[in-house]
Design an enzyme around this catalytic site. Structure first.
Site, PDB file in Angstrom:
ATOM      1  N   HIS A 155       0.684  -1.310   0.072  1.00 18.75           N
ATOM      2  CA  HIS A 155      -0.015   0.235  -0.117  1.00 18.75           C
ATOM      3  C   HIS A 155       1.171   1.223   0.148  1.00 18.75           C
ATOM      4  CE1 HIS A 155      -4.057   1.894   1.929  1.00 18.75           C
ATOM      5  NE2 HIS A 155      -3.187   2.870   1.419  1.00 18.75           N
ATOM      6  N   HIS A 167       1.395   5.092  -2.236  1.00 15.95           N
ATOM      7  CA  HIS A 167       0.974   6.003  -3.384  1.00 15.95           C
ATOM      8  C   HIS A 167       2.663   6.581  -4.046  1.00 15.95           C
ATOM      9  CE1 HIS A 167      -3.188   5.652  -2.391  1.00 15.95           C
ATOM     10  NE2 HIS A 167      -2.621   5.028  -1.273  1.00 15.95           N
ATOM     11  N   GLU A 210     -11.190   3.304   6.140  1.00 12.02           N
ATOM     12  CA  GLU A 210     -10.210   3.950   6.739  1.00 12.02           C
ATOM     13  C   GLU A 210     -10.874   5.211   7.731  1.00 12.02           C
ATOM     14  OE1 GLU A 210      -8.208   6.355   3.875  1.00 12.02           O
ATOM     15  OE2 GLU A 210      -6.497   6.833   5.043  1.00 12.02           O
ATOM     16  N   ASP A 247       1.941   3.965   2.420  1.00 11.29           N
ATOM     17  CA  ASP A 247       0.941   5.056   2.196  1.00 11.29           C
ATOM     18  C   ASP A 247       1.306   5.991   0.902  1.00 11.29           C
ATOM     19  OD1 ASP A 247      -1.524   5.364   1.339  1.00 11.29           O
ATOM     20  OD2 ASP A 247      -2.348   6.006   3.610  1.00 11.29           O
TER      21      ASP A 247
HETATM   22  N1  HPA Z   1      -6.174   7.294   1.112  1.00 11.51           N
HETATM   23  C1  HPA Z   1      -8.015   7.441   0.401  1.00 11.51           C
HETATM   24  N2  HPA Z   1      -6.746   8.490  -0.923  1.00 11.51           N
HETATM   25  C2  HPA Z   1      -5.946   8.406  -0.605  1.00 11.51           C
HETATM   26  C3  HPA Z   1      -4.468   7.885   0.771  1.00 11.51           C
HETATM   27  C4  HPA Z   1      -5.256   7.347   1.182  1.00 11.51           C
HETATM   28  O1  HPA Z   1      -4.516   6.767   2.605  1.00 11.51           O
HETATM   29  N3  HPA Z   1      -2.951   8.389  -0.385  1.00 11.51           N
HETATM   30  C5  HPA Z   1      -3.380   9.165  -1.148  1.00 11.51           C
HETATM   31  N4  HPA Z   1      -4.405   8.845  -2.027  1.00 11.51           N
HETATM   32 ZN    ZN Z   2      -3.424   4.853   0.721  1.00  8.42          ZN
END
Ligand code: HPA
Ligand code: ZN
Length: 337
Positions: free
Chosen positions: A14, A16, A197, A275
Site C-alpha cells: 500500500h 502511492h 479508513e 501509504d
Molecule cells: N486514502 C485515500 N486516498 C489516498 C490515500 C489514502 O490513504 N493516500 C493517497 N490517496
Molecule cells: Zn492509501
C-alpha cells in the site's frame, strides 16, 4: 529491536507513488519545470503537513503532484522511492499510481506509466527489488471518468496488475464504481480498494461484495462489525494497514490506540505499509518501529507482518515460497544469535 526491524525483509502493498514526493525533490522538479509552488523552502513544505483528516491531506497532496510533468520526473520520483526500499530491506513492492491526477493536467497516460515502469525495471535488475503496479481510480471523480481512464490503460495492461480505488472515502462509497470494477475484472485486472479508513465498516463489506476486491486497503474500521472481523479472519482477506498514516490523518488518536496488533492476534492477514511516506513521516522501517514502540511484540509477530504481506501479494506461488523462506531463515538466524 531497531536492528531486527531494520534488517527484516519487508513487502509493501500500500504505497502511492505520488505520496513519495519528498519536499527536496518537489523543489528540484518545480525549478526544472518552472512550476510555481507556494513555498520558499523544503522546511516550509514540511511545516505545512499538519493534517486534521483525509481531505486536508488530499488537498495538499494533489497540489504537490503538479511538479510532475515529464517521463524523467516520474522516473526520478519512483527511483528515489526504490532507493528507500533498498535501505529498508523491502524485497517486493506493489505500487499505486493515480493516472487521473496527471491526465487531468494534460499529462499523457503514457508519460506517467513509462517513467514509473522504467524505474521499476532498473530496480529489478540493479537492486533485486521486484514490483507490480496498481492503477487507482479517484473516487471523488465520476465513474465515467474512471471508465475513460480504464480504457486508456488497456494498451499498457502488461505493466498493470490491478485496479484500486482511493481519494475521499466519505460520500463516495464502493457502489459508485461497481460498473468500472466489473469491466476491469472481466479484462483480467485484480481489484483492490481503500475501504474502512474514514468510511464505515459497511464500505468494507461493499468493496468485497460489489467490487470483488482481493485485498482491502486500510480496513481498520472493520472492528465496528464483529461479524465482519470474524469473516476477514476466516477468509484470510488481507488488510493493507498504514500505521503512521492513520495517526497523521487522525483515524486513531495515537499508536497505542491503533488496532493492528489486536487484529494480527485475532488471526487477520494484516500487513504494515507506508501509504504516503513523504507526507506521513516515514517509510517501511519507520512504520514497523512505530508499531513496535507502542505495542509489546515478539520478533515472530513482527516477521508475521511480512509473511502476511507475502501471502497477500500478487506474485507467483514460487516467488511467495522463496520470499517466505527468506523471512523464516532471517527469524531463525536472529533468534538463535
Ligand atoms: N486514502 C485515500 N486516498 C489516498 C490515500 C489514502 O490513504 N493516500 C493517497 N490517496
Ligand atoms: Zn492509501
Amino acid at each position: 529491536m531497531q536492528n531486527f526491524i531494520q534488517n527484516l525483509p519487508k513487502v509493501e502493498l500500500h504505497l502511492h507513488i505520488e505520496g513519495t514526493l519528498e519536499p527536496e525533490l518537489m523543489f528540484q522538479l518545480a525549478k526544472r519545470n518552472q512550476v510555481n509552488i507556494p513555498f520558499q523552502t523544503p522546511e516550509e513544505v514540511r511545516a505545512a503537513y499538519q493534517f486534521t483528516n483525509l481531505q486536508s491531506f488530499l488537498d495538499i497532496y494533489y497540489q504537490g503532484a503538479d511538479v510532475l510533468i515529464h517521463e524523467q520526473d516520474f522516473f526520478d520520483l519512483t527511483w528515489a522511492y526504490l532507493l528507500r526500499c533498498q535501505a529498508d530491506h523491502v524485497i517486493h513492492t506493489e505500487i499505486f499510481f493515480d493516472p487521473q491526477t496527471h491526465t487531468a493536467r494534460g499529462i499523457a497516460f503514457e508519460t506517467v506509466i513509462n517513467g514509473i515502469s522504467a524505474a521499476l525495471d532498473k530496480a529489478r535488475q540493479e537492486l533485486g527489488i521486484s514490483s507490480q503496479l496498481i492503477m487507482c481510480f479517484l473516487r471523488h471523480l465520476s465513474e465515467d471518468d474512471a471508465i475513460e481512464t480504464f480504457k486508456q490503460a488497456l494498451p499498457y495492461q502488461d505493466k498493470i496488475i490491478g485496479v484500486g480505488l482511493d481519494s475521499s472515502e466519505q460520500g463516495h462509497p464502493p457502489e459508485k464504481f461497481a460498473r468500472v470494477f466489473k469491466m476491469a475484472r472481466d479484462a483480467g485486472f485484480i481489484p483492490v480498494a481503500h475501504a474502512g479508513e474514514e468510511g464505515p465498516a459497511s464500505n468494507i463489506d461493499d468493496a468485497l461484495n460489489l467490487l470483488g476486491v482481493q485485498r482491502v486497503d486500510h480496513g481498520v474500521r472493520c472492528v465496528e462489525d464483529p461479524q465482519l472481523v470474524q469473516q476477514l479472519a476466516e477468509t484470510r482477506m488481507p488488510l493493507t494497514v498504514c500505521p503512521l498514516s492513520n495517526i497523521k490523518l487522525r483515524v486513531f488518536d495515537n499508536m497505542q490506540q491503533h488496532n493492528i496488533v489486536e487484529l494480527l492476534r485475532q488471526g487477520l492477514c494484516v500487513t504494515i505499509n507506508s501509504d504516503d511516506p513523504a507526507y506521513f513521516g516515514g517509510y517501511m522501517t519507520d512504520n514497523f518501529m512505530a508499531v513496535a514502540d507502542a505495542h509489546k511484540m515478539t520478533h515472530a509477530e513482527l516477521a508475521q507482518f511480512t509473511l502476511n504481506a507475502i501471502e497477500a501479494s500478487f506474485i507467483s506461488s514460487t516467488e511467495k515460497a522463496r520470499m517466505a523462506s527468506e523471512v523464516k531463515a532471517y527469524l531463525n538466524h536472529t533468534d538463535t544469535e
